[in-house]
Scaffold this motif. Structure first.
Motif, mmCIF file in Angstrom:
data_model
loop_
_atom_site.group_PDB
_atom_site.id
_atom_site.type_symbol
_atom_site.label_atom_id
_atom_site.label_comp_id
_atom_site.label_asym_id
_atom_site.label_seq_id
_atom_site.Cartn_x
_atom_site.Cartn_y
_atom_site.Cartn_z
ATOM 1 N N THR A 212 0.821 -1.221 0.000
ATOM 2 C CA THR A 212 0.000 0.000 0.000
ATOM 3 C C THR A 212 0.851 1.266 0.000
ATOM 4 O O THR A 212 0.562 2.232 -0.727
ATOM 5 C CB THR A 212 -0.938 0.013 1.224
ATOM 6 N N TRP A 213 1.894 1.275 0.831
ATOM 7 C CA TRP A 213 2.692 2.482 1.026
ATOM 8 C C TRP A 213 4.081 2.413 0.366
ATOM 9 O O TRP A 213 4.809 3.409 0.379
ATOM 10 C CB TRP A 213 2.858 2.762 2.517
ATOM 11 N N ILE B 113 -4.766 6.191 9.466
ATOM 12 C CA ILE B 113 -3.977 6.664 8.319
ATOM 13 C C ILE B 113 -3.483 5.486 7.481
ATOM 14 O O ILE B 113 -3.628 5.471 6.255
ATOM 15 C CB ILE B 113 -2.795 7.514 8.808
ATOM 16 N N TYR C 4 -4.464 2.380 7.097
ATOM 17 C CA TYR C 4 -5.454 1.578 6.381
ATOM 18 C C TYR C 4 -6.458 2.440 5.614
ATOM 19 O O TYR C 4 -7.517 1.953 5.207
ATOM 20 C CB TYR C 4 -6.189 0.668 7.361
ATOM 21 N N SER C 5 -6.147 3.724 5.451
ATOM 22 C CA SER C 5 -6.976 4.666 4.676
ATOM 23 C C SER C 5 -8.409 4.748 5.192
ATOM 24 O O SER C 5 -9.354 4.953 4.425
ATOM 25 C CB SER C 5 -6.987 4.260 3.187
ATOM 26 N N TRP D 189 -10.779 8.029 4.769
ATOM 27 C CA TRP D 189 -11.633 8.335 3.620
ATOM 28 C C TRP D 189 -12.887 7.458 3.579
ATOM 29 O O TRP D 189 -13.658 7.538 2.628
ATOM 30 C CB TRP D 189 -10.831 8.159 2.334
#
Length: 269
Positions: free
Chosen positions: A58-59, A106, A108-109, A112
């Motif tokens: 992911t990052w 943050i 694991y998003s 949003w």
């Protein structure tokens, strides 16, 4: 008079429940509250490689930083749970668990995803109530010593905790035209407003505990799903997050709404 009698009977039941469970309720509340952190910490241990690979993908941060992330989550959550259950350094444990919530929001998003963000905020509300409880225990050492009115920080922590807890119920509202959904939305909204403003708080919180526990058992029955299916982990995560919010509500039942509430103001009228 019929409605008043019904309300009085319900309040008497809540008071009787509190008297019978007074010695055990705070312990059950704390166990429920930290259950999602305990489950997630254990999951980090058994799914170390999967979690590390997910964060790396992911990052694009590399295996080392991804492993550090998993270790912080594992150690931070398990150590925080142990401190809370043993009643040692509870305030530090709460701050550490707040940090875990922020980090996961943050990483694991969740920031949003409104539904999961509201549930994380509700979890933070439960920690605020736990923090307020730890301040109460610290002051009990000076029982019998004349003190000023209950400190504002604790009052506002309880208020903030109550308001954040109700966010969980906002994620359970169903906007369809079926009679059951409409009834559930009306009753649920009325109860969360009562908890938020601190009116008939213990009765409203206890009712929400019963309602939320029933919904949790029915909709998040992860044990009925095979372990290899993704839905199993999703429902398990949802189940323990809901149990943590139940723990926060049980703290409201055990401790009361605090100074910033209509119940407290009624005593001054």
């Amino acid at each position: 008079m019929g409605q008043n009698d019904l309300m009085s009977t319900a309040e008497d039941f809540a008071d009787q429940f509190l008297r019978v469970t007074k010695q055990y309720l705070p312990h059950v509340a704390r166990l429920c509250l930290i259950s999602t952190f305990l489950e997630d910490g254990i999951r980090m241990w058994f799914q170390w490689s999967e979690q590390r690979d997910y964060i790396d993908a992911t990052w694009n941060c590399g295996y080392f930083l991804a492993s550090i992330f998993v270790f912080i989550n594992l150690f931070g959550q398990l150590s925080g749970c142990i401190l809370v259950l043993s009643r040692n350094f509870v305030q530090y444990a709460c701050f550490g668990l707040f940090g875990i919530i922020a980090l996961q929001t943050i990483a694991y998003s969740i920031l949003w995803d409104l539904k999961f963000l509201m549930r994380n905020l509700a979890l933070g509300g439960g920690l605020l109530l736990l923090l307020a409880e730890s301040r109460s225990e610290g002051k009990s050492m000076f029982a019998g010593v004349p003190t000023m009115r209950e400190s504002s920080p604790k009052q506002y922590m309880q208020l903030g905790g109550r308001v954040l807890l109700v966010l969980m119920f906002m994620t359970l509202l169903h906007f369809d035209s079926s009679f059951f959904s409409i009834l559930q939305n009306i009753v649920g909204t009325a109860l969360i407003i009562l908890v938020a403003i601190g009116f008939k708080t213990k009765l409203a919180a206890l009712t929400l505990v019963i309602w939320l526990f029933a919904i949790n058992i029915y909709f998040n029955a992860f044990w009925t799903i095979p372990v290899y299916k993704p839905m199993h982990d999703f429902l398990k995560y949802d189940f323990f997050q809901t149990m943590s919010v139940i723990g926060g509500l049980l703290l409201v039942v055990a401790l009361g709404p605090g100074g910033v509430s209509m119940d407290e103001k009624k005593k001054e009228w």
